[in-house]
Scaffold this active site. Structure first.
Site, PDB file in Angstrom:
ATOM      1  N   GLY A   1      50.875  41.503  47.984  1.00 21.78           N
ATOM      2  CA  GLY A   1      51.285  40.120  47.826  1.00 21.78           C
ATOM      3  C   GLY A   1      52.732  39.903  48.229  1.00 21.78           C
TER       4      GLY A   1
ATOM      5  CG  ASP B   1      37.340  43.893  39.347  1.00 18.53           C
ATOM      6  OD1 ASP B   1      38.121  44.749  38.898  1.00 18.53           O
ATOM      7  OD2 ASP B   1      36.453  44.140  40.185  1.00 18.53           O
TER       8      ASP B   1
ATOM      9  NE  ARG C   1      36.850  47.366  39.372  1.00 20.12           N
ATOM     10  CZ  ARG C   1      35.568  47.467  39.691  1.00 20.12           C
ATOM     11  NH1 ARG C   1      34.990  48.649  39.698  1.00 20.12           N
ATOM     12  NH2 ARG C   1      34.862  46.396  40.016  1.00 20.12           N
TER      13      ARG C   1
ATOM     14  CB  THR D   1      31.387  49.069  47.734  1.00 20.65           C
ATOM     15  OG1 THR D   1      31.778  48.247  46.628  1.00 20.65           O
ATOM     16  CG2 THR D   1      31.681  48.323  49.031  1.00 20.65           C
TER      17      THR D   1
ATOM     18  CD  GLU E   1      35.957  53.218  30.512  1.00 21.91           C
ATOM     19  OE1 GLU E   1      34.915  52.538  30.521  1.00 21.91           O
ATOM     20  OE2 GLU E   1      35.987  54.446  30.705  1.00 21.91           O
ATOM     21  N   GLY E   2      36.543  50.148  32.444  1.00 23.99           N
ATOM     22  CA  GLY E   2      36.209  48.766  32.125  1.00 23.99           C
ATOM     23  C   GLY E   2      36.764  47.762  33.107  1.00 23.99           C
TER      24      GLY E   2
END
Length: 409
Positions: free
Chosen positions: A146, A333, A335, A356, A299-300
């Site tokens: 960014g 999300d 990640r 994916t 995780e998650g």
């Protein structure tokens, strides 16, 4: 954008070192916008006057997470639903001699310079104000591609305080200026024009987010793999790469970037498809005889185990997986794939056939100079427990799933 002759990162860094503005453009698949960027150390009233007249966008200042903590620049909102996760803090004005309302070019230039001045402290600013700080991710453009991170990286590379001024460039009619207009800006004002993609490549060649810690062999139920453990300099997590065959030959490599799911990967949870995806990917790589599975400790979808279990409880109350994250104050999300991209670069992977269903993963990896020549689906047949979960990923998160899910619920 590949046919355009952009300026080099070195030349842009030198201009910033000399107190000049540069134009930075990001990827067409992201915001597709150009920003004026300068080091906060070199901001002048003339520069602010020029930017407000010619760019017309919002004056922001990118700061490191550490600097934000020092100045007690708290998030503007507790729940950030910005499309690109732009990390605004509360706005500020400088408390200094000569500063009045905060809006004059002198006032704004003073505020920006003080944000970069190590002598400034939290009480040096009033809140709210007319300058909008943005918190850059640790690791800069190697973590998030960014303008916020680019501004901090460029200021640091120029030997200045890692605080950067940035402002979007608008067209005369008020719309966002795209590449043709930005090229005219470049020629008209004699400014350097660079891409965040090139800045990522520049930093990838010189800076590392991870390093190899140890290598071993791992016989598994799916076949034998080389196992390489990496340590992150950013979060100090240990990430892994399962490697089969020669992956550095330059030929496209079968790749899976898999984020940790303790409940699915280890305990065969029926709530998700993670464990089955992990097993399928390893089987496919073994069958191929050549490939990489990168295992990231995210995780998650990046919210961590405890918050993931809280999200499970909300799902049991009727929320879907996206709504549950939002109820906890998280994006669907969180990640990032910068660390995974560096691991692949370290392994010599340049072209890949990516396993994916997630379009964000495709964009995320391509932003780091990795070429995805093919996307291969990794679909798992739903069970009665996770069917709604898979439908939600398809319908709300854009996952490219064509399984026997039925719209509804």
């Amino acid at each position: 954008m590949d046919t355009i002759k952009f300026d080099t990162i070195e030349s842009a860094v030198e201009d910033i070192r000399q107190g000049k503005l540069v134009i930075v453009i990001d990827d067409e698949d992201r915001e597709n916008e150009g920003d004026f960027i300068a080091a906060a150390d070199h901001v002048t009233t003339e520069m602010i006057n020029f930017i407000t007249r010619e760019a017309r966008g919002l004056l922001c200042v990118a700061v490191t997470m550490e600097r934000a903590r020092e100045l007690q620049l708290d998030p503007m909102v507790q729940r950030n639903t910005s499309q690109h996760e732009t990390n605004f803090t509360v706005s500020v004005d400088a408390i200094a001699e000569g500063v009045t309302t905060g809006i004059s070019v002198y006032d704004r230039a003073t505020t920006i310079k003080m944000l970069g001045d190590p002598a400034s402290h939290a009480d040096s600013f009033s809140r709210p104000g007319h300058i909008f700080p943005l918190r850059a991710m640790d690791g800069g453009v190697l973590r998030r591609v960014g303008h916020t991170e680019a501004a901090v990286d460029l200021a640091r590379l120029a030997g200045c305080s890692p605080v950067g001024l940035l402002c979007e460039i608008l067209h005369d009619d008020g719309s966002m200026a795209r590449l043709p207009e930005l090229l005219k800006f470049k020629e008209k004002f004699g400014l350097k024009l660079i891409t965040i993609k090139d800045l990522v490549a520049y930093r990838m060649q010189r800076n590392k987010l991870v390093e190899r810690a140890v290598e071993s062999k791992l016989p598994t139920a799916y076949g034998e793999f080389g196992l390489i453990a990496y340590e992150s300099f950013i979060d100090h997590h240990n990430h892994m790469a399962f490697v089969k065959g020669d992956v550095s030959s330059g030929e496209p490599v079968l790749v899976r970037v898999h984020s940790q799911c303790a409940t699915g990967d280890t305990f065969a949870s029926l709530r998700c498809d993670c464990g089955n995806q992990l097993a399928s990917a390893l089987r496919m790589i073994e069958k191929e005889g050549r490939g990489v599975l990168v295992y990231l400790m995210q995780e998650g979808r990046g919210i961590g185990l405890i918050n993931k279990l809280k999200a499970y409880n909300l799902q049991d109350e009727g929320f879907d997986t996206v709504e549950a994250n939002e109820q906890l104050g998280f994006k669907a999300d969180l990640r990032d794939y910068g660390i995974g991209a560096q691991i692949l670069q370290d392994l010599g992977v340049r072209k890949m056939r990516l396993l994916t269903n997630n379009p964000k993963k495709v964009i995320g990896l391509e932003g780091y100079g990795l070429e995805i020549v093919e996307r291969l689906p990794l679909e798992i047949a739903p069970n009665e427990v996770n069917q709604f979960y898979l439908e939600t990923k398809r319908d709300k998160m854009g996952h490219m799933i064509s399984c026997s899910c039925h719209k509804g619920h």
